[in-house]
Design an enzyme around this catalytic site. Structure first.
Site, PDB file in Angstrom:
ATOM      1  N   CYS A  40      14.514   9.671   7.103  1.00 61.23           N
ATOM      2  CA  CYS A  40      14.350   9.276   8.503  1.00 61.23           C
ATOM      3  C   CYS A  40      15.674   9.281   9.260  1.00 61.23           C
ATOM      4  O   CYS A  40      15.687   9.455  10.473  1.00 61.23           O
ATOM      5  CB  CYS A  40      13.686   7.904   8.593  1.00 61.23           C
ATOM      6  SG  CYS A  40      14.607   6.568   7.804  1.00 61.23           S
ATOM      7  N   LYS A  83       0.846  -1.188   0.000  1.00 64.67           N
ATOM      8  CA  LYS A  83       0.000   0.000   0.000  1.00 64.67           C
ATOM      9  C   LYS A  83       0.881   1.237   0.000  1.00 64.67           C
ATOM     10  O   LYS A  83       1.467   1.611   1.012  1.00 64.67           O
ATOM     11  CB  LYS A  83      -0.936   0.054   1.213  1.00 64.67           C
ATOM     12  CG  LYS A  83      -2.035   1.127   1.022  1.00 64.67           C
ATOM     13  CD  LYS A  83      -2.587   1.673   2.322  1.00 64.67           C
ATOM     14  CE  LYS A  83      -1.768   2.780   2.916  1.00 64.67           C
ATOM     15  NZ  LYS A  83      -1.787   4.051   2.130  1.00 64.67           N
ATOM     16  N   GLU A  90      10.863  15.001  15.384  1.00 61.46           N
ATOM     17  CA  GLU A  90      11.276  14.808  13.999  1.00 61.46           C
ATOM     18  C   GLU A  90      10.579  15.842  13.119  1.00 61.46           C
ATOM     19  O   GLU A  90       9.354  15.902  13.062  1.00 61.46           O
ATOM     20  CB  GLU A  90      10.920  13.396  13.538  1.00 61.46           C
ATOM     21  CG  GLU A  90      11.429  13.069  12.150  1.00 61.46           C
ATOM     22  CD  GLU A  90      11.160  11.630  11.754  1.00 61.46           C
ATOM     23  OE1 GLU A  90      12.048  10.998  11.158  1.00 61.46           O
ATOM     24  OE2 GLU A  90      10.048  11.133  12.019  1.00 61.46           O
ATOM     25  N   GLU A 115       9.404   0.466  11.180  1.00 63.63           N
ATOM     26  CA  GLU A 115      10.566   1.349  11.012  1.00 63.63           C
ATOM     27  C   GLU A 115      10.022   2.767  11.119  1.00 63.63           C
ATOM     28  O   GLU A 115       9.327   3.242  10.227  1.00 63.63           O
ATOM     29  CB  GLU A 115      11.249   1.086   9.664  1.00 63.63           C
ATOM     30  CG  GLU A 115      12.680   1.607   9.593  1.00 63.63           C
ATOM     31  CD  GLU A 115      12.765   3.065   9.227  1.00 63.63           C
ATOM     32  OE1 GLU A 115      12.929   3.893  10.165  1.00 63.63           O
ATOM     33  OE2 GLU A 115      12.658   3.376   8.045  1.00 63.63           O
TER      34      GLU A 115
END
Length: 477
Positions: free
Chosen positions: A284, A175, A383, A249
């Site tokens: 990331c 997806k 983040e 992750e």
């Protein structure tokens, strides 16, 4: 214009009943193509297709056959590498000069790595039993895998899941993220060119409801997710309710530690800047916190600020562009809020800090360096996913390690030093999944990658990544 209406199931595109999703350029706002929102029923069709392939054609493939199939995928993808590089630049906004490496070569690397790992992996081995006799240990495919992908590196993250899953004997439903589904959808042409059995790989597009339908479908044996920690927590909870396997992750807030003996040459500064500004800051493993010794703090701030100030912001299709747009308006607005809050809390803008001039369209943020930042500030803890780096002073090596580890995340880190032995000693003290020494962030597909703490569960890459898609059976005789 690329249009992928419906769902990709059993080796073909089937018309869908869901609404069309418009995919636009983050640089210009122009429409690049369309995909369809998959309904829960259509997700079920994709899962059924993967289940049939798991027990039919794919079950007849030996480990060597599966490795060879990955090799064919890599060969087929390589013939289309320029098409994909252009598409990544258009839908993600990655500067064209970098998209071949950031997206294409990394994807190819994942496929090639598991072509080799899958051929050599010990799926069936006999060990001496601790109670006498022998133990046969078999690695069996976990089954049907649902993979939920991010938008920032859509096909690389897909293949970092797909390649080990296929090598393990699993089948998959992918997806893609609604902001960047086109390259993943185009990959179906590569799958067909590589002559994979129908149903081994299936694709459903959509927003959160589609993802939740995949996560909760009883025919899915494992979920592999890359994305935010908040969404990962939701997926983990849903999987836990059904005792369904999952790999997550998730986010990061990584630190690059400059030891006091570092030489601030072009290679070092280029690596530091590239480690934050690569893919427009939307990676990331971004080393978005630079920890500098207080004795050299002003020197580091000046050098990093000068280098970031020279970066060219522009249209990602222009090969002179260093930094392109963020993925959407919400991403840009979020970065701007964090920068403004940091300035209110006492941070000093060295360069950037606002929207660049001359961009009336697109979701651009000027590459930004902030000094006088404390590790307790939100901009040093959350983040951002944007082209912003903060420079934080430290007193000594012990303080540097403490600051680097003072985060709810533990994905990656970096050490820069003239003494590699010393750098290795510092690296071993970091509670993170991957540490680079004297280089920009890199991921070796032959080695495990993943995070400590809230950066996730499980590992991708290397034999360890393949093991994530196996169930182990012991036969004792």
């Amino acid at each position: 214009m690329r249009t992928f209406d419906g769902i990709y199931v059993a080796g073909t595109w089937r018309p869908g009943r869901g609404e069309r999703i418009e995919v636009t350029s983050p640089a210009t706002g122009e429409v690049l193509g369309y995909v369809s929102e998959a309904t829960a029923d259509e997700v079920g069709q994709a899962v059924d297709s993967a289940r049939s392939a798991l027990h039919d054609d794919w079950a007849t493939y030996s480990p060597a056959d599966r490795a060879a199939a990955l090799g064919r995928l890599a060969d087929a993808f390589e013939t289309r590498k320029n098409d994909f590089a252009e598409l990544f630049s258009a839908e993600v906004g990655t500067p064209r000069r970098a998209s071949s490496f950031v997206h294409v070569m990394s994807t190819l690397g994942a496929l090639r790595a598991y072509e080799k790992i899958g051929a050599d992996y010990p799926f069936d081995e006999v060990r001496p039993s601790m109670v006498g006799g022998e133990v046969r240990v078999r690695g069996l495919p976990v089954g049907v895998v649902g993979a939920i992908l991010p938008w920032n590196a859509p096909l690389f993250t897909a293949c970092l899941k797909l390649a080990p899953a296929l090598a393990a004997g699993c089948t998959m439903v992918l997806k893609p993220a609604p902001d960047a589904p086109l390259a993943v959808s185009l990959f179906t042409e590569v799958i067909e060119q590589a002559d994979l059995p129908p149903g081994v790989v299936n694709i459903v597009s959509g927003h959160a409801a589609t993802g939740e339908a995949l996560v909760t479908h009883p025919g899915v044996d494992k979920i592999s997710f890359t994305g935010s920690t908040a969404v990962g927590a939701r997926i983990g909870a849903l999987c836990a309710a059904d005792i369904r396997r999952c790999s997550l992750e998730l986010g990061g807030k990584s630190a690059a530690i400059l030891l006091d003996d570092v030489v601030l040459d072009d290679k070092t500064i280029g690596g530091l800047v590239g480690g934050v500004m690569g893919n427009n800051g939307q990676i990331c493993v971004s080393r978005s916190r630079i920890l500098a010794p207080r004795s050299r703090y002003d020197e580091v701030v000046a050098a990093v600020g000068a280098a970031v100030g020279e970066l060219v912001v522009g249209d990602p299709s222009d090969r002179t562009t260093d930094v392109g747009p963020l993925i959407n308006a919400a991403a840009r607005d979020r970065v701007e809020r964090y920068v403004a809050q940091a300035v209110d809390e006492g941070a000093r803008v060295i360069v950037g800090g606002a929207r660049p001039d001359g961009f009336d369209t697109g979701w651009y943020v000027a590459p930004t360096v902030l000094a006088n930042v404390d590790n307790s500030m939100a901009i040093a803890r959350d983040e951002l996913f944007g082209p912003v780096v903060v420079v934080i002073p430290y007193e000594d090596d012990v303080d540097a390690v403490a600051l680097a580890n003072d985060s709810e995340y533990g994905l990656a880190g970096g050490i820069w030093s003239s003494d590699t032995a010393r750098a290795n000693r510092i690296a071993a003290q970091l509670r993170v999944g991957a540490v680079s020494i004297n280089s920009a962030p890199a991921l070796d597909c032959g080695a495990p990658f993943g995070g400590f703490k809230k950066s996730g569960l499980g590992r991708e890459g290397g034999p360890e990544g393949l093991s994530e898609y196996l169930e182990f059976q012991s036969i004792i005789s």
